[in-house]
Write an enzyme that holds these catalytic residues in place. Structure first.
Site, PDB file in Angstrom:
ATOM      1  CB  CYS A 107      -0.912  -0.017   1.038  1.00 17.02           C
ATOM      2  SG  CYS A 107      -2.094   1.356   1.099  1.00 17.02           S
ATOM      3  CB  CYS A 108       3.565   2.337   2.001  1.00 12.01           C
ATOM      4  SG  CYS A 108       3.237   2.700   3.630  1.00 12.01           S
TER       5      CYS A 108
ATOM      6  CB  CYS B 175      -1.254   3.056   8.922  1.00 15.47           C
ATOM      7  SG  CYS B 175      -1.912   2.132   7.638  1.00 15.47           S
TER       8      CYS B 175
ATOM      9  CB  CYS C  57       5.805   5.107   4.489  1.00 16.58           C
ATOM     10  SG  CYS C  57       6.882   6.519   3.976  1.00 16.58           S
TER      11      CYS C  57
HETATM   12  S1  SF4 Z   1       0.268   4.477   5.648  1.00 21.51           S
HETATM   13 FE1  SF4 Z   1      -1.093   2.858   5.529  1.00 21.51          FE
HETATM   14  S2  SF4 Z   1      -2.783   3.888   4.278  1.00 21.51           S
HETATM   15 FE2  SF4 Z   1      -0.945   5.150   4.190  1.00 21.51          FE
HETATM   16  S3  SF4 Z   1       0.045   4.423   2.349  1.00 21.51           S
HETATM   17 FE3  SF4 Z   1       0.870   3.347   4.248  1.00 21.51          FE
HETATM   18  S4  SF4 Z   1      -0.316   1.418   4.223  1.00 21.51           S
HETATM   19 FE4  SF4 Z   1      -1.395   2.706   3.034  1.00 21.51          FE
END
Ligand code: SF4
Length: 245
Positions: A131-132, A215, A238
């Protein structure tokens, strides 16, 4: 360094900076006060073009103010992962306006990649690294393409993964400058007070480090300031920044 290297732009992505360049700058500015270091950097410009990347998190106002005092026209990059707190977006707009930045650039995830890799919008819940990558790393890479250097607001005290943070790093051929690397919480608080900078509204609610809404959780007294980020996961960064032990 940039003077001896080809300029980075969208076409030519030849790395301009090497780790040795960052080490030279680190040694040169050892013990030099942050404001003085920034004055010299802006005067001498050992880079072709530099951007300021900000998450508009809990302590972002300090670096934003330090840079705005020297050049309000520095491109200001914000990656909107589309999972941000509404409070962060409102704080971004108000603070950028207050400080007078003229070139706020908002980058978002690629819609095609989002449809391919996160159609449910729930990737954060089972694959936060993926996701990041999708929502932070890829948009930032796009945003930084025209620059050979950038300012980051990381601080060494923020957690054990950032303890040995240098002021200057090489990152994918770019110079990454961390002006606040050696600042502690007391210095940041004093700077906020001295310049009457507004606080992120979530800080008072127990969020000393603020990222995406799914998160980020409240941090208890005595915990690492970043303990609320990706709580329950073996994840501390991240992907934009590597851990610096
Ligand atoms: S912090 Fe969480 S929601 Fe944001 S990009 Fe990363 S995994 Fe995705």
């Amino acid at each position: 360094m940039a003077s001896a290297a080809r300029r980075l732009d969208l076409i030519d992505t030849t790395p301009a900076f090497a780790p040795e360049d960052a080490a030279v700058l680190e040694a040169r500015f050892a013990g030099v006060e942050t404001g003085e270091m920034l004055d010299v950097l802006f005067a001498e410009r050992p880079f072709e073009s530099i951007a300021l990347v900000s998450s508009f998190g809990a302590e972002s106002a300090v670096l934003l103010h330090l840079i705005a005092q020297r050049d309000r026209n520095v491109p200001l990059i914000f990656v909107n992962t589309q999972k941000m707190f509404g409070e962060t977006l409102a704080y971004r707009d108000a603070l950028a306006e207050q400080l007078g930045f003229t070139d706020l650039r908002v980058y978002r995830p690629d819609p095609y990649l989002l449809a391919q890799k996160d159609a449910t919008q729930l990737r954060w819940s089972y694959d936060p690294d993926g996701c990041c990558d999708l929502r932070k790393v890829e948009p930032l890479r796009r945003a930084l393409a025209p620059f050979d250097a950038w300012f980051s607001g990381r601080k060494g005290f923020q957690g054990t993964t950032r303890a040995a943070l240098p002021r200057f790093e090489e990152d994918e051929g770019r110079l990454k400058v961390n002006p606040l690397a050696d600042w502690d919480k007391a210095q940041l608080d004093a700077y906020f007070a001295a310049h009457k900078l507004p606080r992120h509204p979530l800080e008072a609610q127990g969020y000393p480090s603020i990222g995406c809404a799914p998160c980020t959780s409240v941090v208890q007294p005595g915990e690492d300031p970043r303990a609320g980020r990706w709580r329950g996961w073996d994840k501390t960064e991240c992907g934009i920044h590597d851990p610096v032990f």
